[in-house]
Design a protein around this motif. Structure first.
Motif, PDB file in Angstrom:
ATOM      1  N   GLY A  45       0.816  -1.212   0.000  1.00  0.00           N
ATOM      2  CA  GLY A  45       0.000   0.000   0.000  1.00  0.00           C
ATOM      3  C   GLY A  45       0.848   1.260   0.000  1.00  0.00           C
ATOM      4  O   GLY A  45       0.552   2.231  -0.725  1.00  0.00           O
ATOM      5  N   ILE A  46       1.912   1.263   0.813  1.00  0.00           N
ATOM      6  CA  ILE A  46       2.799   2.440   0.866  1.00  0.00           C
ATOM      7  C   ILE A  46       3.490   2.642  -0.486  1.00  0.00           C
ATOM      8  O   ILE A  46       3.600   3.767  -0.983  1.00  0.00           O
ATOM      9  CB  ILE A  46       3.835   2.263   1.985  1.00  0.00           C
ATOM     10  CG1 ILE A  46       3.148   2.282   3.354  1.00  0.00           C
ATOM     11  CG2 ILE A  46       4.894   3.357   1.911  1.00  0.00           C
ATOM     12  CD1 ILE A  46       4.060   1.928   4.514  1.00  0.00           C
ATOM     13  N   GLU A  48       2.414   1.675  -3.441  1.00  0.00           N
ATOM     14  CA  GLU A  48       1.416   2.140  -4.416  1.00  0.00           C
ATOM     15  C   GLU A  48       1.172   3.641  -4.285  1.00  0.00           C
ATOM     16  O   GLU A  48       1.187   4.380  -5.278  1.00  0.00           O
ATOM     17  CB  GLU A  48       0.101   1.376  -4.220  1.00  0.00           C
ATOM     18  CG  GLU A  48      -0.999   1.832  -5.173  1.00  0.00           C
ATOM     19  CD  GLU A  48      -2.326   1.161  -4.875  1.00  0.00           C
ATOM     20  OE1 GLU A  48      -3.252   1.303  -5.688  1.00  0.00           O
ATOM     21  OE2 GLU A  48      -2.441   0.517  -3.808  1.00  0.00           O
ATOM     22  N   ARG A  49       0.979   4.098  -3.049  1.00  0.00           N
ATOM     23  CA  ARG A  49       0.725   5.539  -2.839  1.00  0.00           C
ATOM     24  C   ARG A  49       1.957   6.376  -3.192  1.00  0.00           C
ATOM     25  O   ARG A  49       1.838   7.479  -3.726  1.00  0.00           O
ATOM     26  CB  ARG A  49       0.304   5.781  -1.385  1.00  0.00           C
ATOM     27  CG  ARG A  49      -1.081   5.226  -1.063  1.00  0.00           C
ATOM     28  CD  ARG A  49      -1.544   5.679   0.313  1.00  0.00           C
ATOM     29  NE  ARG A  49      -0.729   5.103   1.376  1.00  0.00           N
ATOM     30  CZ  ARG A  49      -0.979   3.949   1.958  1.00  0.00           C
ATOM     31  NH1 ARG A  49      -2.015   3.214   1.579  1.00  0.00           N
ATOM     32  NH2 ARG A  49      -0.204   3.485   2.937  1.00  0.00           N
ATOM     33  N   SER A  50       3.139   5.857  -2.885  1.00  0.00           N
ATOM     34  CA  SER A  50       4.362   6.599  -3.192  1.00  0.00           C
ATOM     35  C   SER A  50       4.566   6.745  -4.693  1.00  0.00           C
ATOM     36  O   SER A  50       4.908   7.827  -5.187  1.00  0.00           O
ATOM     37  CB  SER A  50       5.572   5.904  -2.560  1.00  0.00           C
ATOM     38  OG  SER A  50       5.437   5.832  -1.146  1.00  0.00           O
ATOM     39  N   PHE A  52       2.240   6.552  -6.995  1.00  0.00           N
ATOM     40  CA  PHE A  52       1.172   7.414  -7.521  1.00  0.00           C
ATOM     41  C   PHE A  52       1.486   8.883  -7.265  1.00  0.00           C
ATOM     42  O   PHE A  52       1.325   9.737  -8.149  1.00  0.00           O
ATOM     43  CB  PHE A  52      -0.160   7.030  -6.872  1.00  0.00           C
ATOM     44  CG  PHE A  52      -1.342   7.767  -7.436  1.00  0.00           C
ATOM     45  CD1 PHE A  52      -1.925   7.361  -8.621  1.00  0.00           C
ATOM     46  CD2 PHE A  52      -1.856   8.873  -6.782  1.00  0.00           C
ATOM     47  CE1 PHE A  52      -3.018   8.042  -9.146  1.00  0.00           C
ATOM     48  CE2 PHE A  52      -2.933   9.562  -7.307  1.00  0.00           C
ATOM     49  CZ  PHE A  52      -3.521   9.139  -8.480  1.00  0.00           C
ATOM     50  N   ALA A  53       1.950   9.179  -6.045  1.00  0.00           N
ATOM     51  CA  ALA A  53       2.279  10.572  -5.715  1.00  0.00           C
ATOM     52  C   ALA A  53       3.513  11.044  -6.465  1.00  0.00           C
ATOM     53  O   ALA A  53       3.577  12.187  -6.940  1.00  0.00           O
ATOM     54  CB  ALA A  53       2.488  10.711  -4.210  1.00  0.00           C
ATOM     55  N   HIS A  67      -2.352   5.525 -12.115  1.00  0.00           N
ATOM     56  CA  HIS A  67      -3.070   4.410 -11.488  1.00  0.00           C
ATOM     57  C   HIS A  67      -2.527   3.074 -11.982  1.00  0.00           C
ATOM     58  O   HIS A  67      -2.350   2.134 -11.197  1.00  0.00           O
ATOM     59  CB  HIS A  67      -4.568   4.510 -11.814  1.00  0.00           C
ATOM     60  CG  HIS A  67      -5.288   5.561 -11.024  1.00  0.00           C
ATOM     61  ND1 HIS A  67      -5.570   5.425  -9.682  1.00  0.00           N
ATOM     62  CD2 HIS A  67      -5.782   6.767 -11.388  1.00  0.00           C
ATOM     63  CE1 HIS A  67      -6.203   6.502  -9.252  1.00  0.00           C
ATOM     64  NE2 HIS A  67      -6.346   7.332 -10.262  1.00  0.00           N
ATOM     65  N   SER A  70       1.107   2.349 -10.552  1.00  0.00           N
ATOM     66  CA  SER A  70       1.071   2.156  -9.105  1.00  0.00           C
ATOM     67  C   SER A  70       0.408   0.828  -8.740  1.00  0.00           C
ATOM     68  O   SER A  70       0.841   0.142  -7.805  1.00  0.00           O
ATOM     69  CB  SER A  70       0.342   3.326  -8.430  1.00  0.00           C
ATOM     70  OG  SER A  70      -0.988   3.451  -8.914  1.00  0.00           O
ATOM     71  N   ARG A  74       1.993  -2.497  -6.736  1.00  0.00           N
ATOM     72  CA  ARG A  74       1.295  -3.082  -5.581  1.00  0.00           C
ATOM     73  C   ARG A  74       1.133  -4.601  -5.743  1.00  0.00           C
ATOM     74  O   ARG A  74       1.475  -5.373  -4.852  1.00  0.00           O
ATOM     75  CB  ARG A  74      -0.073  -2.424  -5.423  1.00  0.00           C
ATOM     76  CG  ARG A  74      -0.944  -3.059  -4.335  1.00  0.00           C
ATOM     77  CD  ARG A  74      -2.329  -2.437  -4.296  1.00  0.00           C
ATOM     78  NE  ARG A  74      -3.172  -3.094  -3.332  1.00  0.00           N
ATOM     79  CZ  ARG A  74      -3.231  -2.795  -2.038  1.00  0.00           C
ATOM     80  NH1 ARG A  74      -2.458  -1.830  -1.563  1.00  0.00           N
ATOM     81  NH2 ARG A  74      -4.019  -3.438  -1.226  1.00  0.00           N
TER      82      ARG A  74
END
Length: 283
Positions: A45-46, A48-50, A52-53, A67, A70, A74
């Motif tokens: 999860g971390i 994926e968010r990293s 994406f950001a 999307h 990322s 994941r």
């Protein structure tokens, strides 16, 4: 034959000891597997968010690709975690990886066309030969882009027809983007009789162009002789407008050019009369 009680007791004790060892061993394996699953889930999860950001800081990077990439990161981490968990229980992960590779190859061959569309969609989203709202022409397909997906692109034609085009089709052909540069050139050609004053016709065309606010002053509009016929002269008015004003300005200027010629007494030659056919002459 009677069994020695001491031997039977020794066998039971050895079996219980072995069972206890297995329980302890698998308990540690199960606890380790649970910890791996929990940590792997949070790490995925971390990550994926990293991703994406991080991709969001790249100027112009498409949200769909953000999307897509990322999510790939994941699921790749989660797949690695599952393989590590199976390894905790002594499963031969090499054979599992080989089986997954074989299945992936079979799926890839079965979905070859779909995967090509996904690859083309990634290239279209990354290189951006067209964006949503732009009017394009790709081979026989022409229309305004409404949505760019990983598999196909949606367009709307000028007469309101819905088109769903596979990305591979759009990627493998030259793209003519009528909106991207922001401006477009227009040529309006009218035929006048060769007996008319050509300079007067050119000044008339430049006059209506100068009165139109939608026509750009740079480059300045020009009028010139495009062609000479037996009894006609083709005069062309060339000007530049914004891409958004192209069609409306073209229609208005064509109408005004004809009206201006009528007001100035510049005649447009009539088509020659049709000769009677052989059958009509016999009658």
């Amino acid at each position: 034959m009677p069994t020695d009680p001491q031997s039977a007791l020794f066998t039971i004790q050895a079996g219980l000891a072995q069972l206890s060892t297995l329980i302890v061993s698998y308990s540690f394996s199960a606890i380790g597997a649970i910890i791996l699953l929990i940590v792997g889930y949070f790490v995925a999860g971390i990550a994926e968010r990293s991703i994406f950001a991080g991709l969001g800081h790249i100027h112009g990077f498409d949200a769909t690709l953000r999307h897509f990439f990322s999510k790939i990161v994941r699921y790749a981490i989660l797949a690695l975690v599952v393989i590590m968990v199976l390894g905790q229980f002594g499963v031969q992960t090499a054979s599992i990886i080989a089986a997954i590779g074989a299945v992936g190859l079979a799926i890839g061959l079965a979905l070859q066309g779909t995967l090509q569309n996904i690859a083309a969609g990634i290239m279209l989203l990354a290189l951006r030969p067209f964006r949503i709202g732009e009017h394009v022409e790709v081979g026989p397909i022409a229309g305004t882009i409404e949505e760019i997906g990983l598999f196909a692109t949606t367009l709307r034609t000028v007469d309101g027809v819905y088109i769903l085009a596979p990305n591979q089709t759009l990627w493998n052909q030259p793209v003519r983007n009528f909106t991207r540069n922001g401006v477009r050139r227009t040529d309006i050609t009218l035929n006048i009789g060769s007996w008319n004053d050509i300079d007067r016709g050119q000044k008339t065309l430049l006059g209506i162009a100068g009165a139109e606010k939608r026509i750009r002053r740079e480059p300045a509009p020009i009028a010139f002789v495009a062609n000479l016929g037996e009894s006609t002269v083709s005069l062309t008015l060339r000007y530049w407008t914004t891409a958004a004003d192209y069609f409306a300005t073209q229609a208005d200027m064509t109408k005004r050019a004809k009206q201006a010629f009528d007001n100035e007494g510049i005649s447009i030659p009539l088509p020659p009369p049709e000769l009677p056919t052989a059958e009509a002459r016999k009658q």
